[in-house]
Design a protein around this motif. Sequence first.
Motif, PDB file in Angstrom:
ATOM      1  N   ASP A 168     -37.618 -10.384 -27.100  1.00 37.62           N
ATOM      2  CA  ASP A 168     -37.031 -11.584 -27.701  1.00 37.62           C
ATOM      3  C   ASP A 168     -38.090 -12.680 -27.709  1.00 37.62           C
ATOM      4  O   ASP A 168     -38.327 -13.337 -26.693  1.00 37.62           O
ATOM      5  N   ALA A 170     -38.125 -15.589 -28.961  1.00 36.48           N
ATOM      6  CA  ALA A 170     -37.630 -16.947 -28.737  1.00 36.48           C
ATOM      7  C   ALA A 170     -37.261 -17.193 -27.283  1.00 36.48           C
ATOM      8  O   ALA A 170     -36.980 -18.324 -26.900  1.00 36.48           O
ATOM      9  N   ASN A 171     -37.259 -16.151 -26.480  1.00 37.71           N
ATOM     10  CA  ASN A 171     -36.890 -16.269 -25.073  1.00 37.71           C
ATOM     11  C   ASN A 171     -38.021 -15.771 -24.187  1.00 37.71           C
ATOM     12  O   ASN A 171     -37.850 -14.921 -23.317  1.00 37.71           O
ATOM     13  N   PRO A 277     -33.154 -17.218 -31.143  1.00 37.41           N
ATOM     14  CA  PRO A 277     -33.029 -16.211 -30.079  1.00 37.41           C
ATOM     15  C   PRO A 277     -32.257 -14.990 -30.573  1.00 37.41           C
ATOM     16  O   PRO A 277     -31.365 -15.096 -31.411  1.00 37.41           O
ATOM     17  N   PRO A 339     -32.880 -13.255 -16.191  1.00 38.43           N
ATOM     18  CA  PRO A 339     -33.493 -13.505 -17.496  1.00 38.43           C
ATOM     19  C   PRO A 339     -33.813 -12.232 -18.265  1.00 38.43           C
ATOM     20  O   PRO A 339     -34.141 -12.277 -19.445  1.00 38.43           O
TER      21      PRO A 339
END
Length: 401
Positions: A168, A170-171, A277, A339
């Motif tokens: 990911d 965006a993360n 995300p 996370p």
Amino acid sequence: DEVEELYHSAVREATTAFGRGECFIEQFLHNPRHVEAQVIADTLGNIVVVGTRDCSLQRRNQKLIEESPAPFITAQLEQQIIQSSIDICAKANYVGVGTVEFLLSQDGKLSFLEVNTRLQVEHPVTEEITGIDLVVEQLRIAQGLPLSINEMPKPKAHAIEFRINAEDAANGFLPVAGTITRFDVPTGPGVRIDSGVMAGSTIPATFDSLMGKLIIVGNNRQQAIARARRALAEFTIEGVASVLPFDRAVIEHSDFCDDFNVHTRWIETEFSATIAPAKRQIPQKEAALTHTFIEIDGKRCKLGLPAQLFAGLSLQTEANLDTSSSVKEQLSELIVQSPVSGSLFKWVINDNQSVNAGDAIAIMEAMKMEVQVIAHRSGILTKTVQEGDYVNAGDAVAEIS
């Protein structure tokens, strides 16, 4: 303290990957480029540099986009890379296919990094611009035969490789496990796909996140970039997150396309494109879930119930649910979520210890990487999982009250 913990993290990664944990502290280079030379060396003492590559686009010091030949370097610097690589391999009596890697500082200073004594992920870009099959060369060397070439071939094209990872972007480029529901690859002139997955394949959390490689070849760099834009637009992956949105943004960025103003920290410090995300994938046949928490044998567990389970209840029940939802929201504010999907390798903070927002409280291990778990608020930490436990991304690992 931060440097000490990062050092120990590096030792653990080295021990896991190589069976040895020796680590060295080296000179810091501000925003260097990562350039390298592909070498082949036979048992007869012949050493040839097949080509150069640039691998500066990285996250967490792991390569994402590579190209060959290395763009925007002087002929003098290219010759220094070639000769240094030959000298290093000759001194070590190296035999086989390998890569000599360097860091290039902003003032043009070339610093030796390491020799990777194997075929690397980015080897296709060298094959595409030279016509040399590096796997065939490996087999010739193993048979005691001489190299098929005796000097560096002149590049006949320009090639760019995109590592298609299940991450990911965006993360924080966190790896994402799951099942691929759609994997439609591009085709056409100058497009090569190396992949071992397809629709229906499962990406586990225990291996590297690489799903495949998109290799683009053009007569020159401009044509390779144009072909890459089309190919990336046609590439579709569903079911798991991928770095495709990031690749599409980079291939439009002037720092990459025009003057190649990129370096090994460019993604973290200067890349500013907005990337949405990746959404958590729920199979279409499954209903949406309503989450709550229950306690089992003193351990707090996250529970997901089908939303339609609550359909058709009385107004009084709905009112109770509203109250329950308010309580759940308050409880959710205390939860520390993982996370990434992986194993909780180590707790950095002890149970019932005070922490501040932004503190690293634990270390997760996923897909050969260590990821810190960060406190989202200040308070007293209560652990809900133990070291060695496997958790999914978003699962509760602790509470901070």
